[in-house]
Design a protein around this motif. Structure first.
Motif, short mmCIF file in Angstrom:
data_model
loop_
_atom_site.label_atom_id
_atom_site.label_comp_id
_atom_site.label_asym_id
_atom_site.label_seq_id
_atom_site.Cartn_x
_atom_site.Cartn_y
_atom_site.Cartn_z
N VAL A 128 0.83 -1.32 -0.05
CA VAL A 128 -0.06 0.02 0.02
C VAL A 128 0.80 1.29 0.02
N SER A 129 1.77 1.15 0.83
CA SER A 129 2.83 2.35 0.91
C SER A 129 3.41 2.52 -0.61
N GLN A 130 3.88 1.72 -1.20
CA GLN A 130 4.55 1.82 -2.42
C GLN A 130 3.55 2.26 -3.47
N PHE A 131 2.37 1.69 -3.45
CA PHE A 131 1.39 2.21 -4.28
C PHE A 131 1.03 3.61 -4.25
N ASP A 132 0.90 4.05 -2.95
CA ASP A 132 0.58 5.53 -2.74
C ASP A 132 1.73 6.34 -3.21
N ALA A 133 2.89 5.93 -2.98
CA ALA A 133 4.11 6.62 -3.40
C ALA A 133 4.19 6.90 -5.16
N GLN A 134 3.85 5.62 -5.73
CA GLN A 134 3.92 5.65 -7.27
C GLN A 134 2.68 6.42 -7.82
N TRP A 135 1.56 6.55 -6.94
CA TRP A 135 0.57 7.37 -7.44
C TRP A 135 1.02 8.98 -7.37
N ASP A 136 1.74 9.10 -6.45
CA ASP A 136 2.30 10.51 -6.24
C ASP A 136 3.30 10.72 -7.42
N VAL A 137 3.98 9.88 -7.74
CA VAL A 137 5.04 10.31 -9.05
C VAL A 137 4.30 10.58 -10.29
N GLU A 138 3.05 9.54 -10.54
CA GLU A 138 2.36 9.89 -11.60
C GLU A 138 1.79 11.06 -11.50
N THR A 139 1.11 11.43 -10.69
CA THR A 139 0.44 12.79 -10.39
C THR A 139 1.45 14.11 -10.73
N ILE A 140 2.62 13.96 -10.24
CA ILE A 140 3.62 14.87 -10.46
C ILE A 140 4.16 14.92 -11.98
N LEU A 141 4.15 13.93 -12.61
CA LEU A 141 4.63 13.75 -13.94
C LEU A 141 3.48 14.28 -14.76
N PHE A 142 2.06 13.87 -14.52
CA PHE A 142 1.28 14.23 -15.53
C PHE A 142 0.58 15.64 -15.32
N GLN A 143 0.84 16.13 -14.08
CA GLN A 143 0.18 17.49 -13.77
C GLN A 143 1.29 18.65 -13.62
N SER A 144 2.54 18.33 -13.42
CA SER A 144 3.62 19.25 -13.03
C SER A 144 4.04 19.89 -14.33
N GLY A 145 4.25 19.31 -15.30
CA GLY A 145 4.82 19.77 -16.55
C GLY A 145 6.45 19.55 -16.42
#
Length: 284
Positions: A128-145
């Motif tokens: 679960v911890s790893q999944f949450d961290a991966q979701w954070d990375v995905e959001t940063i990549l898709f939304q930060s530019g």
């Protein structure tokens, strides 16, 4: 082109990173930019609206205690960051946010938009911890530019990325990652272009040689490796090449298909995020 302003993401309790991981992230950032800031989110769980549950278990008190643990850990990590950043003379600012669990990824992406690069140390722990961290990375990549570097939980930060492997399949995402990683490629001692054949069609023969020719205009000398998958997954091939050349960084484009398809079917990016073989430089 160079990195001037970097953000480090510090994951606090309950899926926290270690102080050692903070030091490693700062060391990487300090080798790349003159100003480094960090953000930590104190996670405030939502209290269930159950009169009976609160009466029997005192849920509000339990939630409050969990939040205090998260806030304390976030402060601890930010203090460790400030100490390390000042030691390297790159301290920018420390940012503490209070967030509901679902608000954390957007908060991180918002801060990442105003930085050239975001470094995300991965937490140790269960799925679960790893999944949450991966979701954070995905959001940063898709939304930060902007790009991100994902650092494995057990990584020891190199003083510099001496050996860098570039995963090249002639895709838009791979081209974007290479352009974003150019400041690192130009200072690396060894750059190896890896094209995996036999796994999916590549648009043209000698794809690696063409990229090496392009990078030569930027002062980057490369070695080209064409490796046959021989039935292995892309992730297994990348892992083997990182191990064979003791690479400190793997540059790759994030998500060759739609985000939903990668989420459902998996893919090279998701495989790398679930178990990074080394530090990953990702762009979308």
């Amino acid at each position: 082109m160079s990195f001037r302003n970097i953000l480090v993401v510090l994951r606090a309790y309950p899926a926290g990173i270690s102080v050692g991981a903070v030091s490693s992230a700062v060391e990487i950032a300090a080798a790349l930019a003159p100003r480094v800031s960090a953000i930590a989110c104190a996670v405030k769980p939502r209290v269930p609206r159950s009169i009976l549950g609160n009466a029997l278990l005192d849920v509000s008190a339990m939630v409050g205690e969990e939040y205090r643990k998260s806030e304390h850990d976030a402060e601890r990590l930010l203090e460790a960051f400030e100490e390390a950043a000042k030691r390297h003379r790159v301290f920018g600012e420390r940012i503490l946010r209070t967030c509901r669990p679902f608000e954390v990824p957007d908060a991180l992406a918002g801060c990442s938009r105003l930085r050239d690069l975001t470094i995300v140390p991965m937490p140790q722990g269960e799925h679960v911890s790893q999944f949450d961290a991966q979701w954070d990375v995905e959001t940063i990549l898709f939304q930060s530019g902007h790009p991100a570097i994902v650092v494995p939980a057990d990584a020891i930060a190199p003083a510099a990325f001496d050996t860098v492997i570039v995963a090249w399949d002639k895709s838009r995402a791979a081209a974007r990652a290479i352009a974003d990683a150019m400041p690192i490629l130009q200072t690396a001692k060894h750059v190896r272009i890896l094209t995996v054949i036999g796994e999916k069609p590549i648009e043209a023969h000698h794809a690696g040689a063409e990229l090496a020719h392009h990078l030569g205009f930027h002062g980057v000398d490369c070695v080209v490796d064409e490796v046959n998958a021989d039935g292995r997954s892309i992730g297994d091939v990348l892992q083997a090449q990182v191990d064979a050349h003791d690479a400190g960084l793997l540059v790759m484009g994030a998500y060759g298909h739609s985000r939903l398809r990668e989420f459902v079917l998996g893919g090279a990016t998701r495989g790398m995020l679930s178990k990074p073989p080394t530090a990953l430089f990702l762009s979308h």
